[in-house]
Design a protein around this motif. Structure first.
Motif, PDB file in Angstrom:
ATOM      1  N   ASP A  13       0.875  -1.171   0.000  1.00  0.00           N
ATOM      2  CA  ASP A  13       0.000   0.000   0.000  1.00  0.00           C
ATOM      3  C   ASP A  13       0.909   1.218   0.000  1.00  0.00           C
ATOM      4  N   MET A  14       0.688   2.116  -0.949  1.00  0.00           N
ATOM      5  CA  MET A  14       1.506   3.326  -1.056  1.00  0.00           C
ATOM      6  C   MET A  14       0.604   4.545  -0.905  1.00  0.00           C
ATOM      7  N   TYR A  15       0.918   5.387   0.074  1.00  0.00           N
ATOM      8  CA  TYR A  15       0.095   6.540   0.416  1.00  0.00           C
ATOM      9  C   TYR A  15       0.785   7.845   0.023  1.00  0.00           C
ATOM     10  N   LYS A  16      -0.029   8.832  -0.358  1.00  0.00           N
ATOM     11  CA  LYS A  16       0.459  10.159  -0.764  1.00  0.00           C
ATOM     12  C   LYS A  16       1.515  10.037  -1.857  1.00  0.00           C
ATOM     13  N   CYS A  17       1.125   9.386  -2.955  1.00  0.00           N
ATOM     14  CA  CYS A  17       2.018   9.187  -4.089  1.00  0.00           C
ATOM     15  C   CYS A  17       2.111  10.451  -4.935  1.00  0.00           C
ATOM     16  N   LYS A  18       3.167  10.514  -5.725  1.00  0.00           N
ATOM     17  CA  LYS A  18       3.385  11.619  -6.645  1.00  0.00           C
ATOM     18  C   LYS A  18       2.240  11.651  -7.669  1.00  0.00           C
ATOM     19  N   THR A  19       1.546  12.778  -7.790  1.00  0.00           N
ATOM     20  CA  THR A  19       0.330  12.847  -8.612  1.00  0.00           C
ATOM     21  C   THR A  19       0.595  12.751 -10.110  1.00  0.00           C
ATOM     22  N   THR A  20       1.773  13.112 -10.588  1.00  0.00           N
ATOM     23  CA  THR A  20       2.035  13.059 -12.028  1.00  0.00           C
ATOM     24  C   THR A  20       2.058  11.625 -12.565  1.00  0.00           C
ATOM     25  N   CYS A  21       2.186  10.654 -11.695  1.00  0.00           N
ATOM     26  CA  CYS A  21       2.188   9.246 -12.127  1.00  0.00           C
ATOM     27  C   CYS A  21       0.833   8.819 -12.684  1.00  0.00           C
ATOM     28  N   PHE A  22      -0.223   9.513 -12.298  1.00  0.00           N
ATOM     29  CA  PHE A  22      -1.572   9.091 -12.653  1.00  0.00           C
ATOM     30  C   PHE A  22      -2.099   9.754 -13.930  1.00  0.00           C
ATOM     31  N   ASP A  23      -1.287  10.592 -14.568  1.00  0.00           N
ATOM     32  CA  ASP A  23      -1.763  11.385 -15.700  1.00  0.00           C
ATOM     33  C   ASP A  23      -2.198  10.556 -16.906  1.00  0.00           C
ATOM     34  N   ASP A  24      -1.461   9.500 -17.222  1.00  0.00           N
ATOM     35  CA  ASP A  24      -1.732   8.720 -18.438  1.00  0.00           C
ATOM     36  C   ASP A  24      -1.676   7.229 -18.108  1.00  0.00           C
ATOM     37  N   MET A  25      -2.836   6.578 -18.184  1.00  0.00           N
ATOM     38  CA  MET A  25      -2.942   5.166 -17.808  1.00  0.00           C
ATOM     39  C   MET A  25      -2.024   4.285 -18.668  1.00  0.00           C
ATOM     40  N   SER A  54      -4.740  -2.829 -18.993  1.00  0.00           N
ATOM     41  CA  SER A  54      -5.061  -1.732 -18.090  1.00  0.00           C
ATOM     42  C   SER A  54      -6.486  -1.285 -18.373  1.00  0.00           C
ATOM     43  N   GLN A  55      -7.122  -0.780 -17.346  1.00  0.00           N
ATOM     44  CA  GLN A  55      -8.527  -0.389 -17.460  1.00  0.00           C
ATOM     45  C   GLN A  55      -8.818   0.743 -16.489  1.00  0.00           C
ATOM     46  N   MET A  56      -9.577   1.740 -16.959  1.00  0.00           N
ATOM     47  CA  MET A  56     -10.078   2.773 -16.053  1.00  0.00           C
ATOM     48  C   MET A  56     -11.379   2.216 -15.496  1.00  0.00           C
ATOM     49  N   MET A  57     -11.430   2.032 -14.203  1.00  0.00           N
ATOM     50  CA  MET A  57     -12.589   1.423 -13.567  1.00  0.00           C
ATOM     51  C   MET A  57     -13.681   2.470 -13.329  1.00  0.00           C
ATOM     52  N   THR A  58     -14.890   2.008 -13.034  1.00  0.00           N
ATOM     53  CA  THR A  58     -16.037   2.917 -12.878  1.00  0.00           C
ATOM     54  C   THR A  58     -15.864   3.902 -11.729  1.00  0.00           C
ATOM     55  N   ASP A  59     -15.088   3.548 -10.709  1.00  0.00           N
ATOM     56  CA  ASP A  59     -14.871   4.478  -9.596  1.00  0.00           C
ATOM     57  C   ASP A  59     -13.641   5.358  -9.826  1.00  0.00           C
ATOM     58  N   GLU A  60     -13.225   5.469 -11.096  1.00  0.00           N
ATOM     59  CA  GLU A  60     -12.125   6.346 -11.511  1.00  0.00           C
ATOM     60  C   GLU A  60     -10.762   5.932 -10.981  1.00  0.00           C
ATOM     61  N   HIS A  61     -10.569   4.639 -10.759  1.00  0.00           N
ATOM     62  CA  HIS A  61      -9.216   4.199 -10.442  1.00  0.00           C
ATOM     63  C   HIS A  61      -8.690   3.365 -11.600  1.00  0.00           C
ATOM     64  N   ILE A  62      -7.381   3.326 -11.701  1.00  0.00           N
ATOM     65  CA  ILE A  62      -6.706   2.619 -12.786  1.00  0.00           C
ATOM     66  C   ILE A  62      -6.330   1.226 -12.292  1.00  0.00           C
ATOM     67  N   ALA A  63      -6.669   0.214 -13.076  1.00  0.00           N
ATOM     68  CA  ALA A  63      -6.284  -1.162 -12.747  1.00  0.00           C
ATOM     69  C   ALA A  63      -5.347  -1.667 -13.840  1.00  0.00           C
ATOM     70  N   HIS A  97      -3.425  -1.117  -8.576  1.00  0.00           N
ATOM     71  CA  HIS A  97      -4.654  -0.317  -8.555  1.00  0.00           C
ATOM     72  C   HIS A  97      -4.260   1.077  -8.087  1.00  0.00           C
ATOM     73  N   ALA A  98      -4.404   2.061  -8.961  1.00  0.00           N
ATOM     74  CA  ALA A  98      -4.005   3.433  -8.658  1.00  0.00           C
ATOM     75  C   ALA A  98      -5.244   4.312  -8.532  1.00  0.00           C
ATOM     76  N   PHE A  99      -5.341   5.005  -7.413  1.00  0.00           N
ATOM     77  CA  PHE A  99      -6.475   5.884  -7.121  1.00  0.00           C
ATOM     78  C   PHE A  99      -5.975   7.337  -7.131  1.00  0.00           C
ATOM     79  N   PRO A 100      -6.058   8.013  -8.292  1.00  0.00           N
ATOM     80  CA  PRO A 100      -5.505   9.369  -8.414  1.00  0.00           C
ATOM     81  C   PRO A 100      -6.064  10.355  -7.393  1.00  0.00           C
ATOM     82  N   ASP A 101      -7.374  10.348  -7.147  1.00  0.00           N
ATOM     83  CA  ASP A 101      -7.970  11.309  -6.220  1.00  0.00           C
ATOM     84  C   ASP A 101      -7.444  11.145  -4.800  1.00  0.00           C
TER      85      ASP A 101
END
Length: 154
Positions: free
Chosen positions: A11-23, A46-55, A68-72
């Protein structure tokens, strides 16, 4: 054979936000990291899931990795399952951790398929807090302590 696989969850918390820009760029970066670890990738998705996270799922001869990346939330949950008794999944994740640059990580390592050779069946868990966060927390504690000391004098 004492175990058939090693499994790590991170589990990785408070990740660098630029990692989530392009799935797709994120998927390709992770693929490249795994190939540099001499893991032959059989398939990836890879898939953008319905709750807006990247799998992201990567399958290779030795096992699999899911991310599983949760940008928000600036949060990433990942796991690696390596079908080798002497596998070192924590080494695979060292480069992935560098990619996301989390402030805090929680890692659990499991020995899968343990058929009674181990006396300790508890998973090993490690938590690491980034140094800057520790400094901030320590600074806050010192300030509060000094403030309380001044309040007690009055």
């Amino acid at each position: 054979m004492s175990i058939i696989a090693r499994h790590i969850t991170v589990d990785m918390y408070k990740c660098k936000t630029t990692c989530f820009d392009d799935m797709h760029a994120l998927q390709n970066t992770i693929k490249t990291m795994l190939q540099e670890s001499d893991l032959e990738i059989l398939s990836s998705s890879s898939q953008m899931m319905t709750d807006e996270h990247i799998a992201i799922v990567l399958l290779f001869n030795e096992g699999h990795i899911t991310v599983h990346a949760f940008p928000d939330l600036q949060y990433v949950s990942a796991d690696a399952f390596l079908c080798e008794e002497d596998a070192a999944p924590e080494q695979v994740f060292s480069s992935i951790k560098k990619l996301f640059k989390p402030e805090k990580t929680k890692t659990t390592i499991l020995k899968r398929g343990d058929f009674g050779t181990s006396t300790d069946m508890k998973p090993k868990t490690k938590t690491k807090v980034a140094p800057l966060r520790r400094i901030h927390n320590t600074g806050s504690k010192v300030i509060n302590m000094l403030k309380n000391k001044d309040d007690n004098k009055n």
